[in-house]
Scaffold this motif. Structure first.
Motif, PDB file in Angstrom:
ATOM      1  N   PHE A 117      -7.050   3.101  -1.937  1.00 51.54           N
ATOM      2  CA  PHE A 117      -5.884   2.261  -1.773  1.00 51.54           C
ATOM      3  C   PHE A 117      -4.787   2.555  -2.658  1.00 51.54           C
ATOM      4  O   PHE A 117      -5.303   1.400  -4.022  1.00 51.54           O
ATOM      5  CB  PHE A 117      -6.135   0.885  -0.993  1.00 51.54           C
ATOM      6  N   TYR A 118      -3.908   2.993  -3.056  1.00 51.61           N
ATOM      7  CA  TYR A 118      -2.365   2.658  -4.245  1.00 51.61           C
ATOM      8  C   TYR A 118      -2.179   2.215  -4.062  1.00 51.61           C
ATOM      9  O   TYR A 118      -0.818   1.285  -2.792  1.00 51.61           O
ATOM     10  CB  TYR A 118      -2.209   3.953  -4.435  1.00 51.61           C
ATOM     11  N   VAL A 119      -2.482   0.102  -4.680  1.00 50.57           N
ATOM     12  CA  VAL A 119      -1.320  -0.707  -4.072  1.00 50.57           C
ATOM     13  C   VAL A 119      -0.486  -1.794  -5.386  1.00 50.57           C
ATOM     14  O   VAL A 119      -0.938  -1.013  -6.502  1.00 50.57           O
ATOM     15  CB  VAL A 119      -2.739  -2.028  -3.726  1.00 50.57           C
ATOM     16  N   ARG A 120       0.870  -1.579  -4.427  1.00 47.18           N
ATOM     17  CA  ARG A 120       1.601  -1.762  -6.167  1.00 47.18           C
ATOM     18  C   ARG A 120       2.278  -2.651  -5.756  1.00 47.18           C
ATOM     19  O   ARG A 120       2.844  -3.202  -5.123  1.00 47.18           O
ATOM     20  CB  ARG A 120       3.000  -0.726  -5.135  1.00 47.18           C
ATOM     21  N   GLN A 121       2.145  -3.462  -7.074  1.00 43.27           N
ATOM     22  CA  GLN A 121       2.197  -4.874  -7.336  1.00 43.27           C
ATOM     23  C   GLN A 121       3.873  -4.535  -8.000  1.00 43.27           C
ATOM     24  O   GLN A 121       4.570  -3.277  -9.188  1.00 43.27           O
ATOM     25  CB  GLN A 121       1.351  -5.659  -8.201  1.00 43.27           C
TER      26      GLN A 121
ATOM     27  N   ILE B 197       1.310  -1.518   0.272  1.00 37.93           N
ATOM     28  CA  ILE B 197       0.190   0.444   0.262  1.00 37.93           C
ATOM     29  C   ILE B 197       1.027   0.968   0.144  1.00 37.93           C
ATOM     30  O   ILE B 197       1.559   1.440   0.930  1.00 37.93           O
ATOM     31  CB  ILE B 197      -0.965  -0.016   1.341  1.00 37.93           C
ATOM     32  N   ASP B 198       1.431   1.752  -1.109  1.00 41.99           N
ATOM     33  CA  ASP B 198       2.055   3.092  -0.901  1.00 41.99           C
ATOM     34  C   ASP B 198       1.320   4.507  -0.808  1.00 41.99           C
ATOM     35  O   ASP B 198       1.660   5.585   0.175  1.00 41.99           O
ATOM     36  CB  ASP B 198       1.812   3.373  -2.775  1.00 41.99           C
ATOM     37  N   ARG B 199       0.141   4.292  -0.482  1.00 40.89           N
ATOM     38  CA  ARG B 199      -1.057   5.650  -1.090  1.00 40.89           C
ATOM     39  C   ARG B 199      -2.317   5.130  -0.037  1.00 40.89           C
ATOM     40  O   ARG B 199      -2.986   4.938  -0.740  1.00 40.89           O
ATOM     41  CB  ARG B 199      -0.441   6.616  -1.757  1.00 40.89           C
ATOM     42  N   ILE B 200      -2.909   5.989   0.614  1.00 42.65           N
ATOM     43  CA  ILE B 200      -4.203   6.180   0.858  1.00 42.65           C
ATOM     44  C   ILE B 200      -5.109   7.684   0.621  1.00 42.65           C
ATOM     45  O   ILE B 200      -4.672   8.603   1.175  1.00 42.65           O
ATOM     46  CB  ILE B 200      -5.143   5.258   2.827  1.00 42.65           C
ATOM     47  N   CYS B 201      -6.287   7.708  -0.256  1.00 40.64           N
ATOM     48  CA  CYS B 201      -6.684   8.603   0.056  1.00 40.64           C
ATOM     49  C   CYS B 201      -8.324   8.506  -0.041  1.00 40.64           C
ATOM     50  O   CYS B 201      -8.589   7.630  -0.368  1.00 40.64           O
ATOM     51  CB  CYS B 201      -6.937   9.101  -1.882  1.00 40.64           C
ATOM     52  N   GLN B 202      -9.032   9.800   0.655  1.00 37.81           N
ATOM     53  CA  GLN B 202     -10.224   9.961   0.969  1.00 37.81           C
ATOM     54  C   GLN B 202     -11.184  10.922   0.725  1.00 37.81           C
ATOM     55  O   GLN B 202     -10.699  12.142   1.010  1.00 37.81           O
ATOM     56  CB  GLN B 202     -10.126   9.607   2.235  1.00 37.81           C
TER      57      GLN B 202
ATOM     58  N   LEU C 263      -7.387   0.535  -5.333  1.00 36.88           N
ATOM     59  CA  LEU C 263      -8.333  -0.327  -4.840  1.00 36.88           C
ATOM     60  C   LEU C 263      -9.678   0.680  -4.030  1.00 36.88           C
ATOM     61  O   LEU C 263      -9.092   1.241  -3.007  1.00 36.88           O
ATOM     62  CB  LEU C 263      -7.931  -1.292  -3.289  1.00 36.88           C
ATOM     63  N   TYR C 264     -10.503   0.093  -4.526  1.00 36.62           N
ATOM     64  CA  TYR C 264     -11.999   1.436  -4.231  1.00 36.62           C
ATOM     65  C   TYR C 264     -12.669   0.441  -3.012  1.00 36.62           C
ATOM     66  O   TYR C 264     -13.379  -0.350  -3.623  1.00 36.62           O
ATOM     67  CB  TYR C 264     -12.736   2.104  -5.898  1.00 36.62           C
TER      68      TYR C 264
ATOM     69  N   GLY D 160       2.402   1.687   3.343  1.00 38.58           N
ATOM     70  CA  GLY D 160       3.493   0.520   3.323  1.00 38.58           C
ATOM     71  C   GLY D 160       3.963  -0.760   4.150  1.00 38.58           C
ATOM     72  O   GLY D 160       4.036  -1.370   3.402  1.00 38.58           O
ATOM     73  N   GLY D 161       1.927  -1.154   4.227  1.00 37.00           N
ATOM     74  CA  GLY D 161       2.199  -2.729   3.902  1.00 37.00           C
ATOM     75  C   GLY D 161       1.366  -3.014   2.989  1.00 37.00           C
ATOM     76  O   GLY D 161       1.397  -2.354   2.251  1.00 37.00           O
ATOM     77  N   ARG D 162       1.903  -4.464   3.406  1.00 32.25           N
ATOM     78  CA  ARG D 162       1.813  -5.585   2.032  1.00 32.25           C
ATOM     79  C   ARG D 162       0.234  -5.597   2.139  1.00 32.25           C
ATOM     80  O   ARG D 162      -0.300  -6.893   3.863  1.00 32.25           O
ATOM     81  CB  ARG D 162       2.167  -6.404   2.108  1.00 32.25           C
ATOM     82  N   ILE D 163      -0.496  -6.421   1.814  1.00 28.31           N
ATOM     83  CA  ILE D 163      -2.579  -7.101   1.955  1.00 28.31           C
ATOM     84  C   ILE D 163      -2.026  -8.400   2.101  1.00 28.31           C
ATOM     85  O   ILE D 163      -1.239  -8.819   0.645  1.00 28.31           O
ATOM     86  CB  ILE D 163      -3.122  -6.504   0.160  1.00 28.31           C
ATOM     87  N   ALA D 164      -1.932  -9.075   2.997  1.00 24.43           N
ATOM     88  CA  ALA D 164      -1.605 -10.362   2.700  1.00 24.43           C
ATOM     89  C   ALA D 164      -2.632 -11.380   1.723  1.00 24.43           C
ATOM     90  O   ALA D 164      -2.368 -12.434   1.717  1.00 24.43           O
ATOM     91  CB  ALA D 164      -1.511 -11.043   4.324  1.00 24.43           C
ATOM     92  N   SER D 165      -4.048 -10.750   2.387  1.00 25.71           N
ATOM     93  CA  SER D 165      -5.356 -12.044   1.651  1.00 25.71           C
ATOM     94  C   SER D 165      -6.788 -11.041   1.530  1.00 25.71           C
ATOM     95  O   SER D 165      -6.448  -9.894   2.448  1.00 25.71           O
ATOM     96  CB  SER D 165      -5.413 -13.478   2.315  1.00 25.71           C
ATOM     97  N   ILE D 166      -6.973 -11.132   0.272  1.00 26.91           N
ATOM     98  CA  ILE D 166      -8.960 -10.666   0.685  1.00 26.91           C
ATOM     99  C   ILE D 166      -9.638 -11.750   1.038  1.00 26.91           C
ATOM    100  O   ILE D 166      -9.974 -12.300  -0.075  1.00 26.91           O
ATOM    101  CB  ILE D 166      -8.974 -10.056  -0.791  1.00 26.91           C
ATOM    102  N   SER D 167     -10.957 -11.879   1.882  1.00 33.23           N
ATOM    103  CA  SER D 167     -11.465 -12.653   1.626  1.00 33.23           C
ATOM    104  C   SER D 167     -12.794 -12.667   2.291  1.00 33.23           C
ATOM    105  O   SER D 167     -13.112 -11.246   2.480  1.00 33.23           O
ATOM    106  CB  SER D 167     -11.312 -13.860   2.974  1.00 33.23           C
TER     107      SER D 167
END
Length: 589
Positions: free
Chosen positions: A37-41, A24-29, A48-49, A85-92
């Motif tokens: 969520f701007y998710v860097r791969q 997660i690079d950046r978060i905007c509201q 991610l909206y 700065g965290g990493r998305i482990a999973s979406i369930s």
């Protein structure tokens, strides 16, 4: 209209496949209901909206890059502190409920990895985003105290409680025979009620589709069903189940005649006749969700609705004032009749030396045929005094006519100006553009000055588009931009366009001194029509002329100009062609 839990599952699987492991690079509201969520791969960034819009709560990957507000909301700042700065482990998904659980690994003290969970509860008006760690709530989009819900509170520091477990079967895990046995329990209920009460995650649309596939009907009582009916139902359940297990989806969106969402599912729907509904299919559930945003009032800047309401009220006030002034002017136009009566009294005064009548009739001196004219008299006054009274009425009404003409013209200008602000508000969607219009409304006296100190907003820029012939087209977003664009940016030999007698944007074709073809002017005229109050009309009149013939009168309101040597085109905007151009604003590159 939102997805039921059963239809949400394929979407969750798609998201997990795309962004699990991303940073997660950046978060905007940008507003009160949406988070990005701007998710860097590797080699790409996904956005991610997440939305808790009660009309269409959702989670999906979007190409839209939202604008950051000058002051981020508190919840956004919490998310940034906890998750950036965290990493998305999973979406369930929780069971087959309307809940997405996003586990995010963050780095804690001494390099210890801490997993935090963002729960997206996508449940209509009860939707919420809740951030927690080890079951304890850190913060939430919506706080729910005991006054709102005595059973389940959502407050920082409290334990997070999952919604109560429903006594239903997950058809993806259970045997279809077991599901049929569960349905048979509801002997006094209808087939629709029995499936809804038995199938986990099923909403009304999913139930209706299963019943259709079984060749049955909603109101069929369970006690009236025979073995062949239950076999048909089991076959329909197996068919839907196979679609999920083999991942052979056909995401389907259904709209009614008013373009309102009636259904969204990962499988084909057969219960909506094409003559009454519009049925669209997509390659992925994510694409379906992205398209669904076009039919819901999402991604709006809160202040925009507020200012639109204010300007609507101002326009309504000016329309009423204009009507009253027109009625008064109509009465004032009767001034000449007062003078005619006075002149006739002066002519015939010696014939009525001792009058006591309330009304006299005399041949009208201004009528060729000498037709009689009736003149009402005040018996307390002499004929001369009556004549003088009529002359006074005449003088008063004549003065009133002149004043009313001035007031009507001013009211008309004020109304056109307010409508130009309304047209600008209809088309803008960025904080900087809204701020420009806000300042214009303050200066015009439509809203009071803002005494609160706020973070500075980056200056807005007009739209800048590339035309098919490689010329550049500029479109003003508000009256201040219109003035700047026309008189500071444009050159004398550029082409200036504007809808004729209709509030809208100033449009400039930057010719760079080259000759311009008719097709380019026609396309620019369509864009001018599109960025005006007449957007949805046909045969919109658009004036165009070289910029050197456009002038601004001294003291005129922002956006108001006069021009000569113009020509007029009548256009009907081709939205598909226009969208292919305006989707790429050169200022955003």
């Amino acid at each position: 209209m939102s997805l039921d839990g059963f239809s949400l599952k394929p979407l969750i699987d798609e998201l997990n496949e795309k962004i699990a492991g991303g940073r997660i690079d950046r978060i905007c509201q940008p507003n009160k209901q949406d988070v990005y969520f701007y998710v860097r791969q590797p080699r790409q960034t996904h956005i991610l909206y997440l939305s808790i819009n009660p009309q269409n709560p959702m989670v999906n990957i979007t190409p839209v890059q939202p604008e950051n507000p000058p002051e981020p909301p508190v919840f956004c700042m919490v998310l940034r502190k906890q998750l950036e700065g965290g990493r998305i482990a999973s979406i369930s998904q929780y069971g087959l409920d309307r809940m997405a659980l996003i586990d995010i690994d963050t780095l804690g003290p001494k390099g210890v990895i801490i997993t935090k969970t963002l729960v997206a509860e996508l449940m209509g008006k009860y939707s919420n985003l809740i951030l927690m760690q080890d079951g304890t709530i850190i913060d939430s989009f919506r706080k729910v105290g005991e006054n709102n819900n005595r059973v389940r509170t959502v407050l920082p520091g409290h334990q997070y409680e999952l919604p109560p477990v429903q006594d239903k079967l997950n058809i993806l895990n259970a045997n279809s025979e077991d599901f049929i046995e569960r349905v048979k329990i509801y002997k006094e209920g209808t087939l629709y009620q029995a499936i809804l009460a038995s199938a986990l995650g099923f909403g009304p649309v999913s139930v209706q589709e299963v019943i259709y596939l079984a060749g049955l009907y909603d109101d069929l009582l369970i006690k009236e069903m025979d073995n062949s009916d239950f076999q048909s139902l089991q076959k329909a359940i197996d068919e839907i189940k196979s679609c999920y297990l083999q991942k052979e989806f056909s995401p389907t969106l259904v709209l009614d005649k008013k373009q309102k969402i009636k259904a969204m599912t990962p499988f084909a729907l057969h219960t909506f006749p094409e003559n009454k509904f519009t049925v669209q299919t997509f390659d992925t559930m994510n694409d379906l969700m992205e398209q669904s945003k076009n039919f819901v009032n999402s991604n709006k800047i809160p202040e925009k609705d507020t200012y639109l309401k204010i300007i609507h009220n101002e326009i309504n006030r000016l329309v009423k004032k204009e009507k009253i002034l027109a009625e008064e002017f109509s009465k004032a136009q009767k001034a000449e009749k007062q003078k005619i009566k006075a002149d006739n009294l002066m002519t015939y005064q010696y014939q009525f030396t001792d009058h006591k009548d309330k009304e006299i009739s005399v041949p009208n001196i201004y009528d060729e045929n000498g037709a009689l004219i009736k003149i009402t008299l005040d018996t307390k006054l002499t004929l001369i005094q009556n004549a003088q009274a009529y002359y006074k009425k005449y003088d008063k009404l004549k003065r009133s006519q002149e004043m009313l003409q001035i007031q009507i013209k001013q009211c008309h200008r004020d109304k056109n100006y307010a409508q130009s602000i309304e047209a600008a508000l209809d088309t803008v969607n960025t904080f900087s553009d809204i701020e420009d219009i806000k300042q214009e409304m303050i200066k015009a006296g439509f809203i009071p000055p803002d005494t609160k100190k706020k973070a500075s907003v980056a200056p807005s820029k007009p739209y800048k588009f590339k035309l098919p012939n490689d010329m550049t087209l500029y479109v003003g977003k508000n009256n201040y931009q219109n003035d700047k664009l026309t008189f500071k940016v444009a050159h004398n030999d550029d082409i200036w366009l504007h809808t004729k007698d209709i509030p809208g944007s100033h449009v400039i074709i930057d010719t760079k001194g080259d000759e311009i073809d008719e097709d380019t002017i026609f396309l620019a005229a369509q864009i001018a029509g599109y960025f005006s109050k007449a957007r949805n009309s046909s045969k919109i009149p658009v004036d165009y002329v070289q910029r050197k013939y456009v002038k601004k009168p001294s003291g005129a309101k922002p956006g108001f100009v006069i021009f000569t040597n113009n020509k007029t085109l009548y256009v009907t905007p081709d939205e598909e062609q226009i969208q292919s151009i305006i989707n790429y604003d050169l200022n955003k590159k």
